[in-house]
Design a protein around this motif. Structure first.
Motif, PDB file in Angstrom:
ATOM      1  N   ASP A   1      -9.222 -10.861   3.785  1.00  0.00           N
ATOM      2  CA  ASP A   1     -10.082 -10.624   4.948  1.00  0.00           C
ATOM      3  C   ASP A   1     -11.270 -11.520   4.928  1.00  0.00           C
ATOM      4  O   ASP A   1     -11.663 -11.935   5.910  1.00  0.00           O
ATOM      5  CB  ASP A   1     -10.437  -9.188   4.816  1.00  0.00           C
ATOM      6  N   LEU A   2     -11.922 -11.686   3.691  1.00  0.00           N
ATOM      7  CA  LEU A   2     -13.148 -12.675   3.782  1.00  0.00           C
ATOM      8  C   LEU A   2     -12.798 -13.831   4.033  1.00  0.00           C
ATOM      9  O   LEU A   2     -13.402 -14.707   4.796  1.00  0.00           O
ATOM     10  CB  LEU A   2     -13.497 -12.575   2.323  1.00  0.00           C
TER      11      LEU A   2
ATOM     12  N   THR B   1      -6.254  -7.911  -0.481  1.00  0.00           N
ATOM     13  CA  THR B   1      -6.654  -7.644   0.560  1.00  0.00           C
ATOM     14  C   THR B   1      -8.372  -8.109   1.167  1.00  0.00           C
ATOM     15  O   THR B   1      -8.293  -8.668   2.157  1.00  0.00           O
ATOM     16  CB  THR B   1      -6.582  -6.219   0.829  1.00  0.00           C
ATOM     17  N   ASP B   2      -9.049  -7.985   0.225  1.00  0.00           N
ATOM     18  CA  ASP B   2     -10.519  -8.266   0.356  1.00  0.00           C
ATOM     19  C   ASP B   2     -10.599  -9.787   0.413  1.00  0.00           C
ATOM     20  O   ASP B   2     -11.453 -10.365   1.525  1.00  0.00           O
ATOM     21  CB  ASP B   2     -11.340  -7.968  -0.770  1.00  0.00           C
ATOM     22  N   ILE B   3      -9.943 -10.480  -0.450  1.00  0.00           N
ATOM     23  CA  ILE B   3     -10.233 -12.130  -0.225  1.00  0.00           C
ATOM     24  C   ILE B   3      -9.494 -12.630   1.014  1.00  0.00           C
ATOM     25  O   ILE B   3     -10.013 -13.618   1.724  1.00  0.00           O
ATOM     26  CB  ILE B   3      -9.578 -12.762  -1.576  1.00  0.00           C
TER      27      ILE B   3
ATOM     28  N   ASP C   1      -5.878  -1.756  -7.766  1.00  0.00           N
ATOM     29  CA  ASP C   1      -7.149  -3.024  -7.751  1.00  0.00           C
ATOM     30  C   ASP C   1      -6.849  -4.145  -7.248  1.00  0.00           C
ATOM     31  O   ASP C   1      -7.359  -4.723  -6.608  1.00  0.00           O
ATOM     32  CB  ASP C   1      -7.692  -2.968  -9.190  1.00  0.00           C
TER      33      ASP C   1
ATOM     34  N   ASN D   1     -12.353 -14.095   7.849  1.00  0.00           N
ATOM     35  CA  ASN D   1     -13.644 -14.026   8.763  1.00  0.00           C
ATOM     36  C   ASN D   1     -14.523 -15.010   8.488  1.00  0.00           C
ATOM     37  O   ASN D   1     -14.848 -15.586   9.529  1.00  0.00           O
ATOM     38  CB  ASN D   1     -14.391 -12.821   8.151  1.00  0.00           C
TER      39      ASN D   1
ATOM     40  N   ARG E   1       1.054  -1.249  -0.003  1.00  0.00           N
ATOM     41  CA  ARG E   1      -0.059  -0.094   0.013  1.00  0.00           C
ATOM     42  C   ARG E   1       1.053   1.186   0.148  1.00  0.00           C
ATOM     43  O   ARG E   1       0.469   2.164  -0.666  1.00  0.00           O
ATOM     44  CB  ARG E   1      -0.993  -0.005   1.108  1.00  0.00           C
TER      45      ARG E   1
ATOM     46  N   GLN F   1      -6.241  -4.229  -3.549  1.00  0.00           N
ATOM     47  CA  GLN F   1      -7.570  -4.357  -3.184  1.00  0.00           C
ATOM     48  C   GLN F   1      -8.371  -5.759  -2.833  1.00  0.00           C
ATOM     49  O   GLN F   1      -8.945  -6.163  -1.893  1.00  0.00           O
ATOM     50  CB  GLN F   1      -8.771  -3.101  -3.524  1.00  0.00           C
ATOM     51  N   ALA F   2      -8.350  -6.284  -4.184  1.00  0.00           N
ATOM     52  CA  ALA F   2      -8.698  -7.515  -4.480  1.00  0.00           C
ATOM     53  C   ALA F   2      -8.072  -8.504  -3.492  1.00  0.00           C
ATOM     54  O   ALA F   2      -8.769  -9.456  -2.663  1.00  0.00           O
ATOM     55  CB  ALA F   2      -8.595  -8.120  -5.630  1.00  0.00           C
TER      56      ALA F   2
END
Length: 158
Positions: free
Chosen positions: A149-150, A145-147, A139, A153, A16, A142-143
């Motif tokens: 985190d998902l 990081t999102d996967i 992008d 979780n 980042r 972010q993708a």
């Protein structure tokens, strides 16, 4: 697993920071070579974050040896987890962000894509034009990081 989790987070944080620097260098047009170098640095940090995350998943599957790819991990465990399957689908889809990220990283490692000598500024600009302006680094960050985190979780909720 906590060590790999912290390592993954550190690599994402470094990516980042480098993205912000790379975008600033790109906008100012001060130094195309610096922008290209920062872009490669982002790619390396993102791939290192991904590989670190693979180690997190490996430990969940009770696999503790070093791995360098998802394929190696899948071949090393008795049963692939849901996380592994999801990542394998993304890696095998040539249009997915993960496949494109890994392809861009492989491109950086190919010596024939490098200028022959540092004084060949045209080669450096050509490398920059081929990669820096067209790569969606933010992008991909972010993708990824999102996967991560998902999937983390989802494990906590199970």
């Amino acid at each position: 697993m906590a060590e790999w989790l912290a390592h993954s987070n550190q690599k994402l944080y470094q990516a980042r920071l480098l993205i912000e620097k790379q975008e600033h260098a790109e906008q100012s047009d001060d130094d195309l070579v610096l922008s290209a170098a920062l872009q490669e640095s982002v790619l390396f940090q993102l791939v290192l974050a991904y590989q670190s995350y693979l180690h997190e998943i490996a430990e969940l599957a009770q696999y503790r040896d070093a791995i360098s790819s998802l394929q190696q991990l899948i071949e090393s465990v008795p049963v692939a987890t849901g996380e592994m399957t999801e990542l394998r689908q993304l890696e095998s889809d040539k249009f997915s962000w993960l496949s494109q990220l890994l392809t861009a990283f492989e491109y950086c490692a190919q010596k024939e894509n490098r200028p022959a000598a540092p004084q060949q500024n045209a080669g450096m600009i050509q490398l920059y034009d081929q990669t820096s302006q067209s790569l969606p680094l933010r992008d991909w960050f972010q993708a990824l990081t999102d996967i991560i985190d998902l999937q983390r979780n989802n494990r906590q909720e199970s």
